[in-house]
Structures are given as structure tokens and as C-alpha cells.
Design an enzyme around this catalytic site. Structure first.
Site, short mmCIF file in Angstrom:
data_model
loop_
_atom_site.label_atom_id
_atom_site.label_comp_id
_atom_site.label_asym_id
_atom_site.label_seq_id
_atom_site.Cartn_x
_atom_site.Cartn_y
_atom_site.Cartn_z
N PRO A 79 -16.31 33.48 -6.84
CA PRO A 79 -15.83 32.24 -6.24
C PRO A 79 -16.62 31.06 -6.81
CG PRO A 79 -17.23 33.43 -4.70
CD PRO A 79 -17.04 34.34 -5.88
N LYS A 80 -15.96 29.95 -6.98
CA LYS A 80 -16.64 28.72 -7.42
C LYS A 80 -17.07 27.99 -6.16
CE LYS A 80 -16.17 24.80 -10.56
NZ LYS A 80 -16.59 23.77 -9.61
N ILE A 81 -18.30 28.21 -5.77
CA ILE A 81 -18.80 27.69 -4.49
C ILE A 81 -19.01 26.19 -4.59
CG2 ILE A 81 -20.69 27.80 -2.83
CD1 ILE A 81 -21.01 30.74 -3.56
N GLY B 280 -12.40 26.89 -6.18
CA GLY B 280 -11.72 27.65 -7.23
C GLY B 280 -12.48 28.94 -7.50
#
Length: 561
Positions: free
Chosen positions: A132-134, A286
């Protein structure tokens, strides 16, 4: 306020339509004089500089990331239109604060890919993984013999702020490792959320919360406990991802829980959908696709690498430019501002207009043509404005209708300022009387032709008169005449509603003369009718225009009058 004069085929004020050809396509230049474009470009550049300074120097996030990216793209477009080389690089915003350190390993940026870009990326690579794009604040952690000795904010990827003292206070960041390892880790400080679902709550403010906390010399204990850590890379760790994840787990990091192998684009799409619509302890914007094998760290730079790419979620906010402001007057006299936009696409929908809902909101925001606003979809369907992102320097004068001019009992007859409300009254009337195929467009044409100039003006219209309206021939006029004749047989209660009787009135209480004799006390004796509604009902039944229409309906033979 300026006096309002209605104009246009809708009998509504369209205050202004700017002569701008700018659309949702970033490569289209505004049709402005060069001097104005330069002025607007400078204004936007100053806004972006202020957002950068607040974020990096004070830890305040003044604008959502999605909107920030779109604003930077707009600035680059305007600079290109002026023949300038874009200067602003959003991935290399350098803080001006003192106390910066060199990153021991450069923090790389990420190129953003769409569906086709993801397909191309995956088609040329093996041993791919997804995370996950944190949506947090990137950080570098350096350990010597298992002890945390440096914590550096991302900064420009090459240098960042020295956050060591603050990070050492965070419970989620280990000050010592289980083994005396010397290593550099790259990761994300995030705001801990409880079951956060990104698709349902895109504007969580999580990133700004972390940035604000890290701007404090000594955050409160409750704040420190809300900050989590996700290690997304170990630059000099084991070459194989399986081994890297295993050792990170042994060190106490949860990287493996959110790092998964993918073999095809549908695998990546499934994880992206899962993380977008499922509960997580952090906000995301994202996913990141990366290959297990990377070049040596000596070759890492702050520019986006070839071995990783970001696949962001569908935009949940859009930056839209206002091209016109229209003030609509409804049946009850409510004035509703409507913004006409240069079209933007949001979650697959093309949006070219949005209502502000209330005149008070427009007065607070003072939205004018040329301003840029943030658009979201309420309930995934209804576009709404959440904020004015920045305003144009050239403020266009608008004619705004006075709310005191319009109310429940205004505009039963066509005058210069009453076309909009009368049109709304007629549209409502045809709905209440079940007129088939008689909508706003029909009434507009009849009003423009002078055939209908008051709420009940259609009662006496002949087929020949109806043919004066644009688009109404003999067949259409005969059909309209038949609808008008049939409407006269509508029930008494339908007619009361069609005339605009306020809520609380009840046709079961008696005929027109009986209801017209009711006092406020009589009305308040009815269930659900309080003092305000009682006064509104008395005002309706005693209003001269309403009494005149009731007399007209009595002569026509309508039941109840």
C-alpha cells in the site's frame, strides 16, 4: 447588493462566462492576454510556495495531496503557455529549516502509472511485489549496532530534517533492535486510524496530522502514541524479497503483512481494490509495485527509479476552474448559486456544473469566474464544492439576486425579475397536476412567446395561441391543450399543492372559503402545525394573487373552489 436583472433563455442570470478555452486537458492554454496569464501564474506560484513552506517548515498541510498535485500541474501548464521552463518540482521540495542531514541512502521518488503504465511495467519484469502507498511522512532510520542514531525526514530525497530526537520519543519506532545490526531503513510515519476505509473517507487529514506532530519539539504523549511506522524498504538488505521480509519480521517490523507477490495485473488490481475498500490502520492513496531486485545503493538518487512505480487510486477530488456563476431562483424563492465549470472527470463522471446549495455559502466564499475550487462526489454521485483552493486576481462583477425580493408568495406573474421563479412554479404545477410531457422546456417556450404570463395563464390558452411558442406545431398544440383540459379535473388537494400551499394545510378540513377563514389559532390546532407554519398558511390563503387565482378556478368549475 447590486440589483439583479434576469436575462437568457432560462430566464435566469448567468452572471458571466469567461472567454477561456481552458478545459480539463492540461496542455490547453487559457485565452487570456499574456499580462493576465503572467499575473495568474504568479499568484498560483505564490500559493504553492506558501503551501510548501507551511508543510515543510511548520508541519501544516494546507491543501490535500491530490489537489496539490493538480495545482502544480496547472502551474507547469501555465508556465509552458508563457514559454517558460517549469521551475517547481513537487518531489524535490526542500525545507528551509535549519538542522538538515544527508540521507545515507537517497530516498527515491516514484513515477505514477495508469492502467496501461502498470501493464507495461509488469510485462517487462519478474519477481514483483505490491505494498500500500501509505499517506504519511517518509523517513530514513539509521541504526548502528542495533541503536537508532539518526532519523531524517524525506526533504528533497538527498537531504532532510534531523528528526532524531523527536522520533526517539515515538513508541512505534524501536530505539534498539533485537540484534546489534547496523542498517538503514526507509519507511513512513503514519497517523494510526481505526478501521479506516479510504474509499469512504478520502480526506482523513492523516498526513497533515503526522507532519504537524513532527513539527513540534516535544509532541504530547497522546500524539506520539497515534503515530505508527511502516518500513517499506531496506536498501542494503537481502537481495531476495522473501529473505528481506523474513528478517524485517524478526526485527519487529510488520512489512511482510502488507507486502505481497503479484504475477499479473489482475493480482495488483485485486490488492489495490482490497486496500481501497477495506479497513486499514492508516490512510493510503494508492499502491506501490516494485521488483525484488534493485541496483546497488550507490546508484540510488532522489529521482524516480525504474524498479518501482506508484499506481494511485482514482482521484476522489478534482481541481476545477469556474467559468461562470448562475443564480437560480426556485419556486419558494430560494436563491441557489450554480457554478459552471470547465469540465473535469471524477470517478468516471464528467462534471461541468455544481450547486453551492445556499446563497450564504456563495457570499462566504465569493466565488467568481476564474477561481479554482475543489470538487468531490457526495455519496459517490452528487458533485459538491468542498473549498475554494485559490481565487483569480481579476474579480468579475456579478449581479446577485436579493434574497429579500423572493419568498413563498412572490412572482405569480411574469415581470422582469420574476421569470425564474414563475418558471419554477409552472414546472412544479405541471408535476402536481400530472400533466404528461409538460416540463420546464415547454413552459419556457410558452413564456417566451407571451402565451403564459402568470401561473394560471394556460387555462384560457387556445390551440392557436399555443402554436405561437417555438417548436409547437398543430399536433403538439393539440396535445398540450388536451393536457391543460384534463388538468382541470385534478383533485382539490392536488390544486392546493399546485398553487403552492405551505406544508401543514389539509384539503380534508374544508373547501377554499373555509380554509381562507382560518386564523393562526385554528391552524395551530391541527397536528404538526406550529406558529411559523400557521402564519405562513394564513398569509397564503389571504394573499391577493392567491385569492384571485382561487376565484379564477371557481369560475372554471374546479372542485373545492
Amino acid at each position: 447588493m447590486r440589483k439583479w436583472c434576469a436575462a437568457g433563455w432560462k430566464w435566469l442570470l448567468v452572471a458571466w462566462l469567461m472567454s477561456v478555452t481552458l478545459s480539463a486537458h492540461a496542455n490547453v492554454c487559457p485565452d487570456w492576454p499574456r499580462e493576465r496569464l503572467a499575473q495568474e501564474r504568479q499568484t498560483l506560484a505564490e500559493h504553492i510556495a506558501r503551501w510548501d513552506s507551511a508543510y515543510h517548515d511548520q508541519g501544516e498541510s494546507l491543501i490535500d495531496d491530490e489537489l496539490y498535485d493538480q495545482a502544480v500541474a496547472r502551474l507547469a501548464n501555465w508556465q509552458a503557455c508563457l514559454g517558460e521552463v517549469p521551475q517547481h518540482r513537487p518531489l524535490t521540495r526542500v525545507t528551509r529549516s535549519a538542522g538538515t542531514l544527508d540521507h545515507p541512502v537517497a530516498q527515491t521518488g516514484l513515477n505514477k502509472a495508469d492502467d496501461d503504465g502498470v501493464r507495461r511495467f509488469m510485462s517487462r519484469r519478474d519477481d514483483l511485489w505490491i505494498q500500500p502507498k501509505i499517506d504519511g511522512v517518509a523517513i530514513t532510520l539509521r541504526y548502528e549496532e542495533g541503536v537508532l542514531v539518526e532519523a531524517i525526514s524525506r526533504g528533497d530525497g538527498e537531504r532532510g530534517q534531523n528528526w532524531t530526537a523527536r522520533v526517539q520519543q515515538l513508541p512505534a519506532v524501536p530505539n534498539t533492535l533485537p540484534t546489534p545490526l547496523s542498517a538503514v531503513f526507509q519507511g513512513e510515519l503514519y497517523w494510526i486510524l481505526n478501521g479506516h476505509i479510504q474509499s469512504q473517507n478520502p480526506a482523513s487529514g492523516a498526513r497533515g496530522a503526522v507532519a504537524g506532530a513532527m513539527a513540534q519539539a516535544s509532541p504530547a504523549r497522546q500524539t506520539r502514541e497515534r503515530i505508527g511506522l511502516f518500513i517499506w524498504d531496506w536498501p542494503e538488505g537481502p537481495t531476495e524479497m522473501h529473505a528481506r521480509l523474513g528478517q524485517l519480521t524478526a526485527l519487529g517490523f510488520d512489512t511482510a503483512a502488507y507486502t505481497h507477490p503479484i504475477n499479473a495485473q489482475h493480482d495488483a488490481a485485486n490488492w489495490r481494490d482490497t486496500w481501497f475498500n477495506g479497513p486499514l490502520p492508516f490512510a493510503t492513496d494508492g499502491v506501490v509495485l516494485k521488483q525484488s531486485e534493485r541496483p546497488g545503493v550507490q546508484r540510488w538518487t532522489s529521482t524516480p527509479p525504474e524498479w518501482a512505480v506508484a499506481w494511485k487510486y482514482p482521484a476522489q477530488q478534482a481541481l476545477a476552474q469556474v467559468r461562470g456563476v448562475e443564480f437560480r431562483v426556485g419556486r419558494t424563492g430560494r436563491v441557489t448559486p450554480l457554478l459552471w465549470l470547465y469540465p473535469v472527470t471524477l470517478e468516471g463522471r464528467r462534471i461541468s456544473r455544481v450547486s453551492l446549495g445556499a446563497l450564504e455559502r456563495w457570499e462566504t466564499w465569493d466565488v467568481r469566474p476564474g477561481d479554482h475550487v475543489a470538487i468531490t462526489l457526495a455519496g459517490l454521485t452528487i458533485p459538491q464544492v468542498t473549498e475554494v483552493v485559490w481565487q483569480t486576481q481579476e474579480r468579475v462583477a456579478l449581479g446577485v439576486p436579493s434574497p429579500e425580493r423572493y419568498h413563498l408568495l412572490s412572482c405569480f406573474t411574469l415581470t422582469t425579475e420574476c421569470d425564474a421563479q414563475l418558471l419554477a412554479r409552472l414546472s412544479f404545477l405541471s408535476d402536481q397536476l400530472n400533466m404528461q410531457g409538460v416540463g420546464e422546456g415547454t413552459w419556457q417556450a410558452l413564456m417566451e412567446a407571451g402565451v403564459v404570463t402568470e401561473l394560471l395563464g394556460w387555462l384560457a390558452a387556445t390551440p392557436e395561441q399555443l402554436q405561437r411558442a417555438h417548436g409547437v406545431g398543430s399536433v403538439r398544440s393539440a396535445a398540450l391543450f388536451a393536457q391543460f383540459q384534463a388538468a382541470q379535473a385534478a383533485s382539490y388537494s392536488q390544486w392546493l399543492m399546485a398553487l403552492g400551499m405551505p406544508p401543514g394545510g389539509n384539503a380534508q378540513l374544508g373547501d377554499w372559503d373555509t380554509l381562507a377563514s382560518y386564523t393562526p389559532t385554528d391552524w395551530q390546532a391541527e397536528p404538526g402545525v406550529g406558529p411559523v407554519r400557521a402564519d405562513a398558511l394564513v398569509a397564503f390563503f389571504s394573499h391577493p394573487d392567491v385569492q384571485r387565482m382561487a376565484a379564477q378556478l371557481k369560475l372554471t368549475g374546479v372542485e373545492g373552489f
